[in-house]
Motif scaffolding. Structure first.
Motif, mmCIF file in Angstrom:
data_model
loop_
_atom_site.group_PDB
_atom_site.id
_atom_site.type_symbol
_atom_site.label_atom_id
_atom_site.label_comp_id
_atom_site.label_asym_id
_atom_site.label_seq_id
_atom_site.Cartn_x
_atom_site.Cartn_y
_atom_site.Cartn_z
ATOM 1 N N GLN A 131 0.818 -1.223 0.000
ATOM 2 C CA GLN A 131 0.000 0.000 0.000
ATOM 3 C C GLN A 131 0.847 1.266 0.000
ATOM 4 N N GLY A 132 2.149 1.123 -0.227
ATOM 5 C CA GLY A 132 2.957 2.333 -0.305
ATOM 6 C C GLY A 132 4.380 2.116 0.176
ATOM 7 N N LEU A 133 5.030 3.212 0.513
ATOM 8 C CA LEU A 133 6.437 3.184 0.924
ATOM 9 C C LEU A 133 6.607 3.826 2.299
ATOM 10 N N MET A 134 7.660 3.410 2.965
ATOM 11 C CA MET A 134 8.055 4.003 4.243
ATOM 12 C C MET A 134 9.551 4.269 4.171
ATOM 13 N N THR A 135 10.003 5.356 4.771
ATOM 14 C CA THR A 135 11.441 5.542 4.928
ATOM 15 C C THR A 135 11.751 6.209 6.252
ATOM 16 N N MET A 136 12.920 5.908 6.768
ATOM 17 C CA MET A 136 13.432 6.578 7.963
ATOM 18 C C MET A 136 14.294 7.767 7.540
ATOM 19 N N GLY A 137 15.195 7.538 6.616
ATOM 20 C CA GLY A 137 16.171 8.563 6.256
ATOM 21 C C GLY A 137 17.248 8.640 7.317
ATOM 22 N N ARG A 187 15.630 16.576 4.305
ATOM 23 C CA ARG A 187 14.742 16.908 3.203
ATOM 24 C C ARG A 187 15.073 16.196 1.882
ATOM 25 N N PRO A 188 16.331 16.162 1.454
ATOM 26 C CA PRO A 188 16.616 15.508 0.161
ATOM 27 C C PRO A 188 16.218 14.025 0.132
ATOM 28 N N TYR A 189 16.275 13.371 1.284
ATOM 29 C CA TYR A 189 15.939 11.942 1.325
ATOM 30 C C TYR A 189 14.433 11.757 1.221
ATOM 31 N N PHE A 190 13.693 12.683 1.808
ATOM 32 C CA PHE A 190 12.230 12.646 1.653
ATOM 33 C C PHE A 190 11.865 12.957 0.199
ATOM 34 N N GLN A 191 12.565 13.910 -0.391
ATOM 35 C CA GLN A 191 12.282 14.241 -1.801
ATOM 36 C C GLN A 191 12.546 13.039 -2.697
ATOM 37 N N GLU A 192 13.651 12.367 -2.455
ATOM 38 C CA GLU A 192 13.976 11.219 -3.301
ATOM 39 C C GLU A 192 12.936 10.106 -3.137
ATOM 40 N N THR A 193 12.493 9.900 -1.898
ATOM 41 C CA THR A 193 11.504 8.843 -1.663
ATOM 42 C C THR A 193 10.172 9.211 -2.315
ATOM 43 N N LYS A 194 9.813 10.478 -2.273
ATOM 44 C CA LYS A 194 8.570 10.910 -2.937
ATOM 45 C C LYS A 194 8.674 10.728 -4.456
ATOM 46 N N ARG A 195 9.811 11.052 -5.027
ATOM 47 C CA ARG A 195 9.991 10.830 -6.472
ATOM 48 C C ARG A 195 9.810 9.361 -6.825
ATOM 49 N N LEU A 196 10.419 8.505 -5.995
ATOM 50 C CA LEU A 196 10.297 7.071 -6.208
ATOM 51 C C LEU A 196 8.835 6.632 -6.091
ATOM 52 N N PHE A 197 8.166 7.138 -5.082
ATOM 53 C CA PHE A 197 6.747 6.829 -4.852
ATOM 54 C C PHE A 197 5.915 7.190 -6.089
ATOM 55 N N ASP A 198 6.175 8.364 -6.635
ATOM 56 C CA ASP A 198 5.427 8.803 -7.822
ATOM 57 C C ASP A 198 5.736 7.934 -9.037
ATOM 58 N N GLN A 199 7.015 7.618 -9.217
ATOM 59 C CA GLN A 199 7.392 6.752 -10.352
ATOM 60 C C GLN A 199 6.708 5.402 -10.246
ATOM 61 N N LEU A 200 6.760 4.814 -9.053
ATOM 62 C CA LEU A 200 6.187 3.487 -8.863
ATOM 63 C C LEU A 200 4.667 3.524 -9.016
ATOM 64 N N SER A 201 4.061 4.626 -8.585
ATOM 65 C CA SER A 201 2.599 4.757 -8.739
ATOM 66 C C SER A 201 2.204 4.663 -10.201
ATOM 67 N N LYS A 202 3.008 5.291 -11.051
ATOM 68 C CA LYS A 202 2.672 5.342 -12.479
ATOM 69 C C LYS A 202 2.736 3.982 -13.152
ATOM 70 N N LEU A 203 3.459 3.034 -12.542
ATOM 71 C CA LEU A 203 3.600 1.729 -13.187
ATOM 72 C C LEU A 203 2.306 0.929 -13.146
ATOM 73 N N GLY A 204 1.428 1.245 -12.222
ATOM 74 C CA GLY A 204 0.165 0.503 -12.124
ATOM 75 C C GLY A 204 0.377 -0.982 -11.904
ATOM 76 N N PRO A 262 17.127 18.951 11.158
ATOM 77 C CA PRO A 262 16.069 18.262 10.401
ATOM 78 C C PRO A 262 16.067 18.620 8.918
ATOM 79 N N GLU A 263 16.475 19.822 8.602
ATOM 80 C CA GLU A 263 16.495 20.269 7.207
ATOM 81 C C GLU A 263 17.355 19.342 6.337
ATOM 82 N N LEU A 264 18.359 18.735 6.928
ATOM 83 C CA LEU A 264 19.248 17.842 6.169
ATOM 84 C C LEU A 264 18.533 16.559 5.739
ATOM 85 N N ASN A 294 11.103 15.268 14.902
ATOM 86 C CA ASN A 294 11.846 16.473 14.514
ATOM 87 C C ASN A 294 11.792 16.760 13.014
ATOM 88 N N THR A 295 11.244 15.830 12.244
ATOM 89 C CA THR A 295 11.281 16.011 10.788
ATOM 90 C C THR A 295 9.921 15.947 10.099
#
Ligand SMILES: *Cc1c(COP(=O)(O)O)cnc(C)c1O
Length: 219
Positions: free
Chosen positions: A145-151, A161-178, A157-159, A193-194
């Motif tokens: 039903q989706g993805l989880m990450t710790m990072g 952010r790039p790991y959350f961005q990468e995981t979201k990109r992956l989530f979107d790519q995988l969503s498109k595969l259907g 906490p700002e540091l 804290n994040t």
């Protein structure tokens, strides 16, 4: 205190973002108070602790497993949990599938991504997530039903952010595969804290412990 913390967090979460109250090291009584104050999902890291809490409280809330699930604990975990957020191998998925088949149920799971590519950490590497999803899709008694990450953990906490961005990109790519038998519905990322940063980057499930329950004696 804890009650106030939960109400504040719940009132501030944007619509569509689900709170998982991360309860590791907390007593069943603390967990009960969290639920009474509005927490609808309890996150547990340790099967033994979850068994104790579950024996005391039962299905007063949904139970999510958010720790590293040892293969020899799958049999005990499956009857308790409503979701396992940390599946990172086909083998673990198969073991959960087998136990769920015996109970004639289907376990919602998230695939844990090692977005920081940290050698000692659990989670599948981002580039291996797609093939794992295809493999898990063949199992009848688990449903991704989706993805989880710790990072990685940083002081700032700002540091994260790039790991959350990468995981979201992956989530979107995988969503498109259907992918069949697979729903890309939940993106579980962010802790005390994040979580605000994680939500800005697309998380719709956040796992919060300290900010609800206070500091832990150990973590
Ligand atoms: C402990 C834990 C959390 C919550 O961490 P806090 O910093 O206490 O909010 C979230 N996710 C996982 C997987 C955890 O183990």
């Amino acid at each position: 205190m804890m009650e106030g913390n939960i109400r504040t967090i719940l009132s501030e979460l944007p619509e569509g973002v689900t709170l998982v109250a991360a309860a590791k090291t907390r007593t069943p009584d603390e967990v009960r108070r969290a639920v009474d104050a509005g927490a609808q999902i309890i996150g547990e890291n340790y099967v033994q602790e979850a068994e104790d809490a579950f024996a005391a409280l039962g299905r007063i809330a949904k139970w999510h497993f958010i720790g590293h699930l040892q293969k020899n604990k799958v049999k005990k975990a499956v009857p308790i949990f409503d979701m396992i957020e940390t599946v990172d191998s086909l083998r673990l998925g198969e073991l959960i599938d087998r136990e769920c088949a015996k109970l004639e149920r289907v376990m919602p799971i998230l695939v844990e991504v090692n977005s920081g590519r940290e050698p000692q950490k659990s989670g599948v590497l981002p580039e291996d997530a797609e093939s794992l999803l295809h493999e898990l899709a063949r199992l009848d008694h688990v449903r991704v039903q989706g993805l989880m990450t710790m990072g990685p953990r940083f002081g700032d906490p700002e540091l994260a952010r790039p790991y959350f961005q990468e995981t979201k990109r992956l989530f979107d790519q995988l969503s498109k595969l259907g992918i069949e038998n697979t729903e890309m519905r939940y993106l579980s990322m962010g802790m005390s804290n994040t979580y605000k940063i994680a939500i800005e980057e697309g998380a719709n499930m956040v796992r919060i412990g300290t900010k609800i329950f206070g500091e832990r004696d150990y973590s």
